[in-house]
Design an enzyme around this catalytic site. Structure first.
Site, PDB file in Angstrom:
ATOM      1  N   GLU A  28       0.841  -1.209   0.000  1.00 44.79           N
ATOM      2  CA  GLU A  28       0.000   0.000   0.000  1.00 44.79           C
ATOM      3  C   GLU A  28       0.872   1.253   0.000  1.00 44.79           C
ATOM      4  OE1 GLU A  28      -1.290   1.969   3.223  1.00 44.79           O
ATOM      5  OE2 GLU A  28      -0.690   0.533   4.770  1.00 44.79           O
ATOM      6  N   LYS A 162      -2.631  -0.937  15.307  1.00 41.47           N
ATOM      7  CA  LYS A 162      -1.930  -0.152  16.321  1.00 41.47           C
ATOM      8  C   LYS A 162      -2.817   0.073  17.534  1.00 41.47           C
ATOM      9  CE  LYS A 162       1.679   1.911  13.713  1.00 41.47           C
ATOM     10  NZ  LYS A 162       1.767   2.613  12.454  1.00 41.47           N
TER      11      LYS A 162
END
Ligand code: PSU
Ligand code: MN
Length: 309
Positions: A28, A162
């Protein structure tokens, strides 16, 4: 089959690999435009490609350049994108607008997964995917990455999500959306900078071949759903947990004070963490992506070898 049109262009190198049935790994580009600070992002973009290549697969970084979706962005365009002042962050819903307007931008996991599958790529490496934000019950802020993973037959290798996100809620949503979740070498879901989020998962895998076998089984069921392979970083390489917890609390408070919301939220929190760890979190971040690139290349190679007899 490779897909190519004026709007979606697969590079020669990637198209040749796909025609030959060789392993290809999508990468990405929002991680480059919005996930890592400048100038580390420029080197990182090229380094991730080298890591995939050194591990035996053809890298295909995906981004939108001047209104064209590029599957396999060339080095010059990648550097230009990494260096642009205020790049666009393009999720799946933004692609039509960017194309019609001739814009350039980094593609999120959602947009990259769509374009990868469209081109015939089934394995994708990133750092961390998007997920459910904290306080999502009030804000409804849940990344489009989750919904797209539910409907794209792609295997994403990430270090989980995260800790800026609500990891438990993210795993619940992945279950609801029927995304298969595997953890490499552990039963504990990782928390990106930390090897263990404290949340157990049902399925640990110990080899790339095992992941490939699960992908082939999914294909045999004619399911179009994605697979998330969470790859924890080695304990010795993780960020100091005390530093992590302190910074995370500060980052969330700063976002609150600055009234950040919507698509700015993830980049804001990442930037805060990176600028306040004196570069340590960036180093850890880069190490995580390298590890994910290596594992993704191995999975792509195992998958390309076909289902076991
Ligand atoms: N998480 C990270 N680093 C990132 C991103 C997420 O640890 O760079 C990027 C990815 O491109 C991901 C996107 O797809 O942010 C998710 O943004 P949002 O939450 O706005 O959907
Ligand atoms: Mn969001």
């Amino acid at each position: 089959m490779t897909y190519s049109s004026e709007r979606v262009v697969v590079s020669e190198r990637v198209a040749a690999a796909l025609r030959a049935g060789a392993p290809v790994v999508a990468l990405e580009s929002t991680i480059i435009t919005h996930g890592l600070p400048h100038p580390e992002n420029v080197h990182a973009a090229l380094e991730f490609e080298r890591t995939v290549a050194d591990s035996g697969a053809v890298p295909a970084t995906i981004a939108v350049i001047d209104g064209v979706c590029r599957v396999g962005v060339d080095g010059g365009d990648l550097e230009r994108l990494a260096e642009s002042e205020s790049p666009l962050k393009l999720s799946a819903r933004d692609l039509p607008v960017a194309l019609a307007r001739g814009a350039s931008g980094g593609t999120t996991v959602a947009a990259t997964a769509l374009l990868a599958v469209r081109a015939g790529i089934r394995v994708f490496a990133t750092g961390g995917i998007g997920g459910v934000h904290r306080h999502a019950s009030e804000t409804f802020d849940e990344s489009a990455d989750l919904g797209i993973l539910a409907s794209c037959p792609v295997t994403v290798v990430s270090a989980g999500v995260k800790s800026i996100l609500d990891i438990r809620a993210t795993l619940e949503r992945l279950e609801t959306l029927s995304v298969t979740v595997l953890v490499y070498g552990s039963h504990q879901f990782p928390a990106f900078w930390l090897a263990d989020s404290g949340i157990p998962v049902d399925f640990a895998v110990t080899s790339a071949g095992e992941v490939a076998a699960i992908m082939h089984a999914r294909d045999a069921l004619e399911r179009e759903s994605g697979i998330l392979v969470a790859n924890p970083l080695p304990l010795a390489a993780q960020l100091d947990p005390a530093l992590h917890d302190r910074l995370l609390a500060d980052a969330l408070a700063a976002a609150d004070a600055a009234a950040v919301s919507g698509k700015e939220m993830t980049p804001f929190l990442l930037d805060y963490m990176h600028t306040n760890t004196g570069g340590r979190s960036v180093e850890v971040n880069l190490e995580i992506v390298r590890g994910n690139c290596r594992l993704a290349a191995q999975i792509a190679a195992a998958y390309a070898a076909g289902p076991a007899a």
